[in-house]
Design an enzyme around this catalytic site. Structure first.
Site, PDB file in Angstrom:
ATOM      1  N   GLY A 229       0.750  -1.171  -0.005  1.00  0.00           N
ATOM      2  CA  GLY A 229      -0.096  -0.061   0.018  1.00  0.00           C
ATOM      3  C   GLY A 229       0.752   1.372  -0.014  1.00  0.00           C
TER       4      GLY A 229
ATOM      5  N   ASP B 266       6.547  -8.641   3.480  1.00  0.00           N
ATOM      6  CA  ASP B 266       7.012  -8.788   1.877  1.00  0.00           C
ATOM      7  C   ASP B 266       5.736  -9.733   1.306  1.00  0.00           C
ATOM      8  OD1 ASP B 266       7.876  -9.832  -0.567  1.00  0.00           O
ATOM      9  OD2 ASP B 266      10.149 -10.003   0.402  1.00  0.00           O
TER      10      ASP B 266
ATOM     11  N   HIS C  63       0.123  -4.916 -11.948  1.00  0.00           N
ATOM     12  CA  HIS C  63       0.828  -4.528 -13.478  1.00  0.00           C
ATOM     13  C   HIS C  63       2.171  -4.205 -13.065  1.00  0.00           C
ATOM     14  CE1 HIS C  63       0.486   0.323 -13.192  1.00  0.00           C
ATOM     15  NE2 HIS C  63       1.371  -0.250 -12.205  1.00  0.00           N
TER      16      HIS C  63
HETATM   17  C1  LIG Z   1       3.316   1.078  -7.708  1.00  0.00           C
HETATM   18  S1  LIG Z   1       3.266   1.120  -6.251  1.00  0.00           S
HETATM   19  C2  LIG Z   1       1.821   0.991  -5.612  1.00  0.00           C
HETATM   20  C3  LIG Z   1       1.473   1.452  -4.106  1.00  0.00           C
HETATM   21  C4  LIG Z   1       0.020   1.645  -3.636  1.00  0.00           C
HETATM   22  N1  LIG Z   1      -0.583   0.110  -3.739  1.00  0.00           N
HETATM   23  C5  LIG Z   1      -0.466   2.838  -4.456  1.00  0.00           C
HETATM   24  O1  LIG Z   1      -1.454   2.351  -5.194  1.00  0.00           O
HETATM   25  O2  LIG Z   1      -0.434   3.730  -3.831  1.00  0.00           O
HETATM   26  C6  LIG Z   1       3.883  -0.659  -5.765  1.00  0.00           C
HETATM   27  C7  LIG Z   1       4.192  -0.862  -4.355  1.00  0.00           C
HETATM   28  O3  LIG Z   1       4.556  -2.110  -4.123  1.00  0.00           O
HETATM   29  C8  LIG Z   1       5.169  -2.199  -3.208  1.00  0.00           C
HETATM   30  N2  LIG Z   1       6.231  -3.609  -3.142  1.00  0.00           N
HETATM   31  C9  LIG Z   1       7.207  -3.798  -4.217  1.00  0.00           C
HETATM   32  N3  LIG Z   1       7.667  -4.969  -3.506  1.00  0.00           N
HETATM   33  C10 LIG Z   1       7.064  -5.413  -2.514  1.00  0.00           C
HETATM   34  C11 LIG Z   1       7.155  -6.572  -1.773  1.00  0.00           C
HETATM   35  N4  LIG Z   1       7.893  -7.666  -2.061  1.00  0.00           N
HETATM   36  N5  LIG Z   1       6.222  -6.753  -0.788  1.00  0.00           N
HETATM   37  C12 LIG Z   1       5.196  -5.462  -0.299  1.00  0.00           C
HETATM   38  N6  LIG Z   1       5.359  -4.415  -1.176  1.00  0.00           N
HETATM   39  C13 LIG Z   1       6.294  -4.385  -2.139  1.00  0.00           C
HETATM   40  C14 LIG Z   1       6.449  -0.910  -3.410  1.00  0.00           C
HETATM   41  O4  LIG Z   1       7.148  -0.679  -2.091  1.00  0.00           O
HETATM   42  C15 LIG Z   1       5.355   0.007  -3.826  1.00  0.00           C
HETATM   43  O5  LIG Z   1       5.004   0.728  -2.754  1.00  0.00           O
END
Ligand SMILES: C[S@@+](CC[C@H](N)C(=O)[O-])C[C@H]1O[C@@H](n2cnc3c(N)ncnc32)[C@H](O)[C@@H]1O
Length: 450
Positions: A269, A322, A342
């Site tokens: 998030g 994670d 995506h």
């Molecule tokens: C495109 S952003 C979207 C964030 C949020 N859901 C929003 O719409 O504002 C992708 C998110 O996935 C998180 N992320 C990436 N790899 C991750 C993982 N292995 N576990 C949890 N979160 C992760 C990133 O830190 C980032 O906050």
């Protein structure tokens, strides 16, 4: 029967009438392309936006229809010059220099001196752009900002822009988007074909071939020397995210139907941009915001500033999790993921969705907020078609944007914008069945355990 050409001309003509009368009702005339952009009361009007989309779709299609095919190919194939010239103009702060010059503009000699660029080359670059309606050539070699170039003006004074890369793109979402697209993404795009043809299986994305790195884009941004690009990327994403109407999320699911105290988990998030909207609209629910450890650190600062009480009274919990590891919150009422799937190829999404499915109760809902990629042709059971002879995905303004995003995702992170069927298939292999879809620029896809 009306010919396609006549029908397209009719759409443009009736659309323009609709726009002009909407502006006239507000006592305004339609903004001039020659004037800098200034916010107006109809900028976010949904009817105006729908009419604008029809005009743009029809205008783009009428050009494709009337122009000799070879002329269109000569326009499309060298499209990289648009990226390269726009990127240069933003990098050296041309719009910022022109900000105070007004509509009479500045001679390229003076612009060149301020941006440290040879004036003859700069004039060629700016003329390329002005010919495509970004900047205006007012008199020979004198350029001004226009409606389009004015949105590239950044938020800090020129001296700071020149000396501080880390803050250069702060609060400048259009410039940040241009910078990201015309730097690491443009370099990566030169490797797109090689990646699709013959990349070894261990190469994640064209980005990795271009930048000669095994790192994922996010990790590369953290490497020494790239932090400013990471900041620029975040500035571009923040600007993009602010375009989503909050109702996409607050009305994307019947949150009111959840009993007080029900648990809603925002998976990946970030700092909680969606959670805070939901929490304000539906304070009777308990929220758990999950992301990677460093992001949760930022989330703490965000909630301390925005709504500290939500944390202290336990209605919002921030949790490092994670999403590739087993999900620690079991039997939540709702798990939702906005703009997560995506970012990843199917193999990764299967892991993410299975981890949630493994802890879901029979009544749990999974909500995916993501774009649904429409086909360019009508789809059985799909939405009603737009007016004849427009493409089913409306061409440039909708299909054009989503297919650009799809290429961008493939190019830099091996992500993908998915069709409805691809979401359904992803659900089917991970134990989720689709209950329904609330359409929108980001759709809400609601799944139940299969
Ligand atoms: C495109 S952003 C979207 C964030 C949020 N859901 C929003 O719409 O504002 C992708 C998110 O996935 C998180 N992320 C990436 N790899 C991750 C993982 N292995 N576990 C949890 N979160 C992760 C990133 O830190 C980032 O906050």
């Amino acid at each position: 029967m009306t010919s396609p050409l006549t029908a397209l001309a009719g759409l443009i003509s009736s659309g323009v009438q609709t726009l002009e009368s909407a502006y006239a009702k507000e006592g305004l005339s339609f903004p001039s392309l020659d004037q800098p952009f200034s916010p107006g009361p109809l900028d976010k009007d949904p009817d105006v936006a729908a009419t604008t989309r029809l005009i743009v779709a029809a205008a783009h299609q009428i050009i494709a229809t009337v122009r000799a095919p070879m002329d269109t190919i000569q326009d499309y194939a060298p499209a990289m010059y648009m990226s390269a010239t726009l990127g240069l103009a933003v990098d050296v702060n041309v719009a910022d220099v022109l900000k105070d010059a007004g509509t009479q503009g500045l001679h390229v000699h003076d612009i060149g001196e301020k941006v440290d660029i040879d004036e003859v080359k700069l004039a060629r670059v700016l003329r390329y752009l002005a010919t495509r309606h970004v900047f205006k050539e007012v008199t020979p070699n004198v350029f001004s900002n226009n409606r389009i170039s004015s949105v590239l003006v950044k938020a800090h004074p020129l001296e700071q822009l020149k000396t501080d890369k880390l803050t250069k793109y702060e609060d400048a979402p259009a410039a940040a988007f241009v910078g990201h697209c015309t730097d690491e993404a443009l370099a990566s795009s030169a490797f797109l074909a090689e990646y699709i043809h013959e990349a070894p299986a261990d190469v994640d994305a064209p980005f990795n071939l271009a930048l000669k790195t095994p790192s994922k884009l996010w990790n590369w941004y953290e490497e020494p020397g790239n932090e400013w690009r990471g900041r620029r990327f975040n500035a571009a994403m923040k600007g993009g995210g602010e375009h989503f109407p909050s109702t996409l999320f607050t009305e994307g699911y019947d949150w009111k139907s959840l009993k007080p105290g029900s648990t809603v988990v925002d998976v990946g998030g970030s700092v909680g941009t969606v959670t805070i909207l939901l929490h304000k609209a539906y304070p009777h629910l308990k929220y758990i915001l999950q992301d990677l450890e460093p992001v949760i650190g930022d989330a703490k600062k965000f909630w301390d500033a925005q709504s500290p009480k939500s944390i202290t009274d336990g209605s919002v919990t921030l949790q490092a999790q994670d999403f590739f590891q087993p999900q620690t919150v079991k039997n939540a009422d709702v798990y939702f993921l906005r703009l997560i799937l995506h970012d990843w190829p199917d193999s990764a999404n299967v892991k993410i969705l299975k981890n949630i499915r493994a802890v879901a109760a029979p009544s749990t809902k999974l909500i995916i907020f993501d774009s649904i990629m429409p086909h360019a042709c009508p789809e059985p059971g799909g939405p009603p078609p737009p007016p004849f002879p427009l493409l089913a995905n409306l061409g440039l303004p909708i299909g054009g944007f989503l297919t650009m995003m799809d290429m961008q995702m493939l190019n830099i992170i091996n992500g993908q914008e998915r069709t409805l069927n691809q979401f359904v298939e992803l659900g089917a292999v991970t134990g989720w069945k689709l209950d329904g879809v609330k359409p929108g620029i980001l759709a809400a896809l609601v799944f139940s355990p299969a």
